[in-house]
Scaffold this active site. Structure first.
Site, short mmCIF file in Angstrom:
data_model
loop_
_atom_site.label_atom_id
_atom_site.label_comp_id
_atom_site.label_asym_id
_atom_site.label_seq_id
_atom_site.Cartn_x
_atom_site.Cartn_y
_atom_site.Cartn_z
N ARG A 148 -49.12 -5.14 95.46
CA ARG A 148 -49.85 -3.88 95.54
C ARG A 148 -50.84 -3.96 96.70
O ARG A 148 -51.91 -4.57 96.60
CB ARG A 148 -50.58 -3.60 94.22
CG ARG A 148 -51.10 -2.17 94.10
CD ARG A 148 -51.55 -1.93 92.66
NE ARG A 148 -51.79 -0.52 92.42
CZ ARG A 148 -52.98 0.08 92.60
NH1 ARG A 148 -54.00 -0.61 93.06
NH2 ARG A 148 -53.11 1.36 92.32
N HIS A 170 -68.70 -12.17 98.03
CA HIS A 170 -67.31 -12.32 97.60
C HIS A 170 -67.23 -13.35 96.49
O HIS A 170 -67.98 -14.34 96.49
CB HIS A 170 -66.46 -12.78 98.80
CG HIS A 170 -65.18 -13.48 98.41
ND1 HIS A 170 -65.05 -14.85 98.42
CD2 HIS A 170 -63.98 -12.99 98.00
CE1 HIS A 170 -63.84 -15.18 98.04
NE2 HIS A 170 -63.17 -14.08 97.77
#
Length: 368
Positions: free
Chosen positions: A327, A168
């Site tokens: 979103r 990540h």
């Protein structure tokens, strides 16, 4: 009947291994992985463009980091390319580009997302920001309205091979303005981000290389950054309910404003670029290793723990879900394509799986 099943198990495992060997036989590691030598590459124009506002330079940086990482990741994947999904907020206050690759031979799911948005801080967002940082609380009045502007890149890569680690990365700059006087400039601005590694199987040399590469990027700007951000990462990426870290760490920082914005911007550039060098070669190193259903199932169990952290504790996920008009597909991009939860799963003492659990239940200095 039980004895018959016991006799069959080695055959099933052998068949699984043969099929996996066949699946990965076509994978080839490239001689050179692009964009892994950022120290010797020429700097882009935005790097020293002090005449341009910082929020515009940060937008250029996250778009550049996205493009360079996508190229590096695609250099290992023979079957698919990233799809590029550009989206606009319905209220017109920003856009994003979601680059996603799913169901590849090397990557089961990989996302490299950029978002450049602005809006009004919701009460819950303002409260969360004030609670986590006393300096922020001193600068932001709980009874005043504020607008924000943020540009960031967020990355999560879930390789298919259980021996290749998940990783990540996130780098962003956040600016806060008084709603009543936005023209006066930001009342608060900071950098945040970091990178961390989450293997299902522990290869200590890989972890040391990952940490050392990030440390070099940190040391170029402040010798205290790596130990400080490494500890911050170990603390932040913890599944408290399981008493274990999400992975084997890296660096993490937030609300960073301890130096001049120009210096912090250069640090964000170096640290964000160092991730490509720190991570993509590890995928190349492990993506052709043979594995069985046992390793695959363990990988899925560890991905379940990964999803638990992201849904329960991750501040970025919470902030995104609290943002009006957010979103959702992009916010939840970090979740793996597949995961597994087994009731009362127990690792065999002395097994590779148990070795991984030892690592995530202790704190290790990987660069001593």
């Amino acid at each position: 009947m039980l004895s018959n099943l016991s006799r069959l198990r080695p055959v099933v495992a052998q068949a699984t291994r043969v099929s996996r060997l066949h699946e990965i036989a076509g994978l080839k590691v490239p001689a050179v992985i692009p964009n892994t030598d950022y120290e010797n590459e020429s700097k882009p124009t935005y790097y020293n463009d002090t005449a341009t506002p910082m929020h515009q330079r940060m937008e250029a940086l996250v778009l550049d980091l996205q493009d360079r990482l996508v190229v590096a990741l695609e250099s290992l994947e023979p079957s698919r390319k990233f799809i590029r999904d550009r989206w606009e907020r319905e209220d017109g206050n920003g856009y994003g580009i979601s680059c996603v690759l799913q169901d590849g031979e090397v990557y089961e799911k990989a996302g490299v997302n950029v978002s450049v948005i602005e809006g009004t801080l919701a009460p819950g967002q303002l409260r969360s920001m004030r609670e986590r940082n006393p300096q922020t609380a001193n600068k932001l009045n709980a009874n005043e309205e504020y607008d924000f502007r943020v540009a960031g890149v967020s990355v999560v890569v879930h390789p298919r091979n259980p021996y290749a680690p998940t990783a990540h990365k996130n780098y962003r700059r956040f600016e806060v303005y008084r709603k009543s006087n936005k023209e006066a400039g930001p009342v608060l601005a900071w950098f945040g981000g970091g990178a961390d590694l989450t293997p299902a199987y522990l290869f200590e040399d890989d972890v040391k290389y990952f940490h050392q590469t990030l440390k070099q990027a940190c040391d170029a700007h402040d010798p205290q950054y790596y130990p400080r951000f490494k500890q911050w990462c170990d603390t932040y990426f913890t599944n408290i309910h399981r008493d274990e870290t999400r992975g084997v760490g890296g660096i993490f920082f937030d609300d960073l404003e301890d130096k001049a914005p120009e210096e912090l911007f250069h640090f964000a550039y170096d640290a964000g670029s160092a991730f490509i060098k720190a991570y993509v070669p590890l995928v190349a190193k492990r993506m052709t290793m043979p594995y069985t259903l046992r390793e695959r199932n363990w990988q899925l169990i560890r991905r379940g723990h990964y999803a638990e952290f992201n849904l329960v504790y991750d501040r970025g996920t919470k902030f995104g879900l609290m943002t009006p008009g957010a979103r959702i597909e992009s916010i939840l991009m970090s979740l793996p394509l597949t995961a597994r939860w087994e009731y009362m799963n127990q690792s065999e003492p002395g097994s590779p799986e148990a070795h991984l659990l030892e690592a995530v239940r202790t704190t290790t200095d990987w660069v001593k």
